[in-house]
Design a protein around this motif. Structure first.
Motif, PDB file in Angstrom:
ATOM      1  N   PHE A 152       4.312   3.149   7.721  1.00  0.00           N
ATOM      2  CA  PHE A 152       3.929   4.012   6.598  1.00  0.00           C
ATOM      3  C   PHE A 152       4.181   5.478   6.921  1.00  0.00           C
ATOM      4  CE2 PHE A 152       0.636   6.530   4.362  1.00  0.00           C
ATOM      5  CZ  PHE A 152       1.061   6.306   3.063  1.00  0.00           C
ATOM      6  N   HIS A 153       3.855   5.886   8.147  1.00  0.00           N
ATOM      7  CA  HIS A 153       4.066   7.274   8.558  1.00  0.00           C
ATOM      8  C   HIS A 153       5.552   7.629   8.519  1.00  0.00           C
ATOM      9  CE1 HIS A 153       3.357  11.044  10.640  1.00  0.00           C
ATOM     10  NE2 HIS A 153       4.261  10.708  11.555  1.00  0.00           N
ATOM     11  N   GLN A 154       6.405   6.753   9.049  1.00  0.00           N
ATOM     12  CA  GLN A 154       7.842   7.008   9.045  1.00  0.00           C
ATOM     13  C   GLN A 154       8.404   7.018   7.620  1.00  0.00           C
ATOM     14  OE1 GLN A 154       9.430   3.965  11.604  1.00  0.00           O
ATOM     15  NE2 GLN A 154       8.903   5.053  13.491  1.00  0.00           N
ATOM     16  N   SER A 155       7.861   6.152   6.776  1.00  0.00           N
ATOM     17  CA  SER A 155       8.315   6.100   5.393  1.00  0.00           C
ATOM     18  C   SER A 155       7.970   7.383   4.653  1.00  0.00           C
ATOM     19  CB  SER A 155       7.696   4.898   4.684  1.00  0.00           C
ATOM     20  OG  SER A 155       8.045   4.881   3.321  1.00  0.00           O
ATOM     21  N   SER A 189      12.028  -0.559  -2.708  1.00  0.00           N
ATOM     22  CA  SER A 189      12.163   0.881  -2.484  1.00  0.00           C
ATOM     23  C   SER A 189      11.211   1.683  -3.361  1.00  0.00           C
ATOM     24  CB  SER A 189      13.606   1.328  -2.742  1.00  0.00           C
ATOM     25  OG  SER A 189      14.498   0.678  -1.871  1.00  0.00           O
ATOM     26  N   SER A 190      10.893   1.156  -4.546  1.00  0.00           N
ATOM     27  CA  SER A 190      10.013   1.870  -5.478  1.00  0.00           C
ATOM     28  C   SER A 190       8.560   1.399  -5.393  1.00  0.00           C
ATOM     29  CB  SER A 190      10.521   1.687  -6.909  1.00  0.00           C
ATOM     30  OG  SER A 190      10.563   0.313  -7.267  1.00  0.00           O
ATOM     31  N   GLU A 191       8.308   0.350  -4.637  1.00  0.00           N
ATOM     32  CA  GLU A 191       6.946  -0.180  -4.507  1.00  0.00           C
ATOM     33  C   GLU A 191       6.073   0.783  -3.708  1.00  0.00           C
ATOM     34  OE1 GLU A 191       4.792  -4.219  -2.689  1.00  0.00           O
ATOM     35  OE2 GLU A 191       6.965  -4.111  -2.962  1.00  0.00           O
ATOM     36  N   ASP A 192       4.761   0.647  -3.865  1.00  0.00           N
ATOM     37  CA  ASP A 192       3.826   1.457  -3.095  1.00  0.00           C
ATOM     38  C   ASP A 192       4.079   1.231  -1.601  1.00  0.00           C
ATOM     39  OD1 ASP A 192       0.954   1.530  -1.609  1.00  0.00           O
ATOM     40  OD2 ASP A 192       1.050   3.039  -3.208  1.00  0.00           O
ATOM     41  N   SER A 193       4.384   2.305  -0.891  1.00  0.00           N
ATOM     42  CA  SER A 193       4.791   2.184   0.514  1.00  0.00           C
ATOM     43  C   SER A 193       3.692   1.605   1.386  1.00  0.00           C
ATOM     44  CB  SER A 193       5.217   3.554   1.059  1.00  0.00           C
ATOM     45  OG  SER A 193       6.347   4.033   0.368  1.00  0.00           O
ATOM     46  N   LEU A 194       2.450   1.997   1.123  1.00  0.00           N
ATOM     47  CA  LEU A 194       1.341   1.508   1.946  1.00  0.00           C
ATOM     48  C   LEU A 194       1.176   0.004   1.788  1.00  0.00           C
ATOM     49  CD1 LEU A 194      -0.967   2.082   3.858  1.00  0.00           C
ATOM     50  CD2 LEU A 194      -2.413   2.611   1.873  1.00  0.00           C
ATOM     51  N   GLN A 210       7.620  10.277   5.915  1.00  0.00           N
ATOM     52  CA  GLN A 210       8.435  11.368   6.445  1.00  0.00           C
ATOM     53  C   GLN A 210       9.924  11.202   6.131  1.00  0.00           C
ATOM     54  OE1 GLN A 210       7.445  11.525  10.664  1.00  0.00           O
ATOM     55  NE2 GLN A 210       5.935  13.134  10.272  1.00  0.00           N
ATOM     56  N   LYS A 211      10.237  10.169   5.326  1.00  0.00           N
ATOM     57  CA  LYS A 211      11.626   9.907   4.927  1.00  0.00           C
ATOM     58  C   LYS A 211      12.514   9.575   6.120  1.00  0.00           C
ATOM     59  CE  LYS A 211      10.469  11.034   0.728  1.00  0.00           C
ATOM     60  NZ  LYS A 211      10.261   9.975  -0.313  1.00  0.00           N
ATOM     61  N   ARG A 212      11.907   9.039   7.181  1.00  0.00           N
ATOM     62  CA  ARG A 212      12.676   8.633   8.357  1.00  0.00           C
ATOM     63  C   ARG A 212      12.921   7.134   8.396  1.00  0.00           C
ATOM     64  NH1 ARG A 212      10.458   9.111  13.044  1.00  0.00           N
ATOM     65  NH2 ARG A 212       8.287   9.520  12.468  1.00  0.00           N
ATOM     66  N   LEU A 213      12.449   6.437   7.371  1.00  0.00           N
ATOM     67  CA  LEU A 213      12.594   4.992   7.325  1.00  0.00           C
ATOM     68  C   LEU A 213      12.872   4.549   5.896  1.00  0.00           C
ATOM     69  CD1 LEU A 213      12.317   2.223   8.788  1.00  0.00           C
ATOM     70  CD2 LEU A 213       9.897   2.261   8.127  1.00  0.00           C
ATOM     71  N   ASP A 214      13.968   3.810   5.714  1.00  0.00           N
ATOM     72  CA  ASP A 214      14.291   3.224   4.413  1.00  0.00           C
ATOM     73  C   ASP A 214      13.503   1.926   4.301  1.00  0.00           C
ATOM     74  OD1 ASP A 214      15.427   2.009   2.175  1.00  0.00           O
ATOM     75  OD2 ASP A 214      17.420   2.844   2.578  1.00  0.00           O
ATOM     76  N   ILE A 215      12.325   2.023   3.720  1.00  0.00           N
ATOM     77  CA  ILE A 215      11.408   0.891   3.701  1.00  0.00           C
ATOM     78  C   ILE A 215      11.955  -0.276   2.886  1.00  0.00           C
ATOM     79  CG2 ILE A 215      10.119   1.723   1.704  1.00  0.00           C
ATOM     80  CD1 ILE A 215       8.661   0.021   4.849  1.00  0.00           C
ATOM     81  N   GLY A 216      12.715   0.021   1.827  1.00  0.00           N
ATOM     82  CA  GLY A 216      13.311  -1.041   1.020  1.00  0.00           C
ATOM     83  C   GLY A 216      14.342  -1.834   1.794  1.00  0.00           C
TER      84      GLY A 216
END
Length: 257
Positions: A235-238, A161-166, A240-246
């Motif tokens: 990445f785009h969804q992340s 969750s804290s890692e670089d999203s890209l 925009q806070k529309r995706l919990d990438i973690g």
């Protein structure tokens, strides 16, 4: 035994995973089924209350769906009888300039009302109330068990969750040469598989879009092909806070076991 898990997250809502969300298992548990809630450490009163609320909500959901599935055929037959009776009644008794149209609309509306009424009646039936009471009673008497190995799952989730999203999106879509970091779990793989199944049930109900995305990413990774368009979309969804990438990374990792 009914085994539940509380996965703690930093700066986000904790996850309470349980088999209670599996509708197919609701009717198979005995009245004295043992319930265990596993966590990585001792829980505070607020965390215990939070877990209780989540488990009771899961029981309400599953019992409602279970009894509705159980009563599906009778509900279907009664609704069909309502449609047939109302259609012939309005066809024979009430004359209108446009034949069939009004009758179909009115009969269809009555069927919807009857269907919703019967569904709500089923959820308040004695069978559903008793099953709900039995499950909540045993859930309230649950035992708490500390499984320190769950720290590894929580650490993976927080780090992702804290890692670089890209970078994480590129790793998930196989665009980057950096592989997805594994879960440093030293316990039984059966526990991780169970967590994966429970998390999948949880997301299918509470976050369908994330679950569908995880399945798509998993299938793409199984083909061993990189997908730059998928990485860009994640990445785009992340952003925009529309995706919990973690949470996505965790489910994909568990699905690959």
């Amino acid at each position: 035994m009914i085994t539940c898990y509380l996965i703690q997250r930093q700066n986000k809502e904790n996850l309470t995973l349980s088999p209670y969300l599996d509708i197919n298992r609701v009717g198979h548990w005995s009245e004295d089924e043992q319930v265990v809630l596993k966590s990585s450490g001792m829980l505070t009163k607020n965390q215990r209350d939070e877990a209780s609320y989540a488990l009771y909500a899961a029981i309400d959901f599953s019992v409602d769906r279970w009894i509705q599935n159980k009563q599906y055929i009778p509900r279907l037959l009664i609704s069909a009888a309502v449609f047939t009776a109302s259609y012939f009644f309005f066809s024979l008794v009430i004359r209108d300039p446009v034949p069939m149209v009004d009758e179909l609309l009115i009969s269809g509306g009555l069927v919807l009302l009857a269907w919703n009424y019967l569904a709500k009646r089923d959820t308040r039936s004695s069978i559903a109330q008793r099953r709900r009471y039995e499950l909540k009673l045993r859930c309230g008497e649950r035992e708490q068990e500390i499984d320190e190995q769950l720290f590894a799952v929580e650490a993976f989730l927080d780090e992702a969750s804290s890692e670089d999203s890209l970078e994480l999106c590129n790793s998930l879509a196989l665009v980057s040469s950096e592989p997805l970091k594994p879960i440093s779990y030293e316990g039984s793989n059966e526990t991780l598989k169970e967590l994966g199944e429970l998390l999948a049930h949880y997301l299918r109900i509470y976050n369908k879009s994330l679950y569908k995305t995880a399945v798509k990413v998993h299938n793409q990774r199984m083909q061993r092909r990189k997908n730059e368009r998928l990485a860009a979309r994640l990445f785009h969804q992340s952003m925009q806070k529309r995706l919990d990438i973690g949470l996505l990374a965790l489910l994909v990792s568990l699905m690959e076991l």
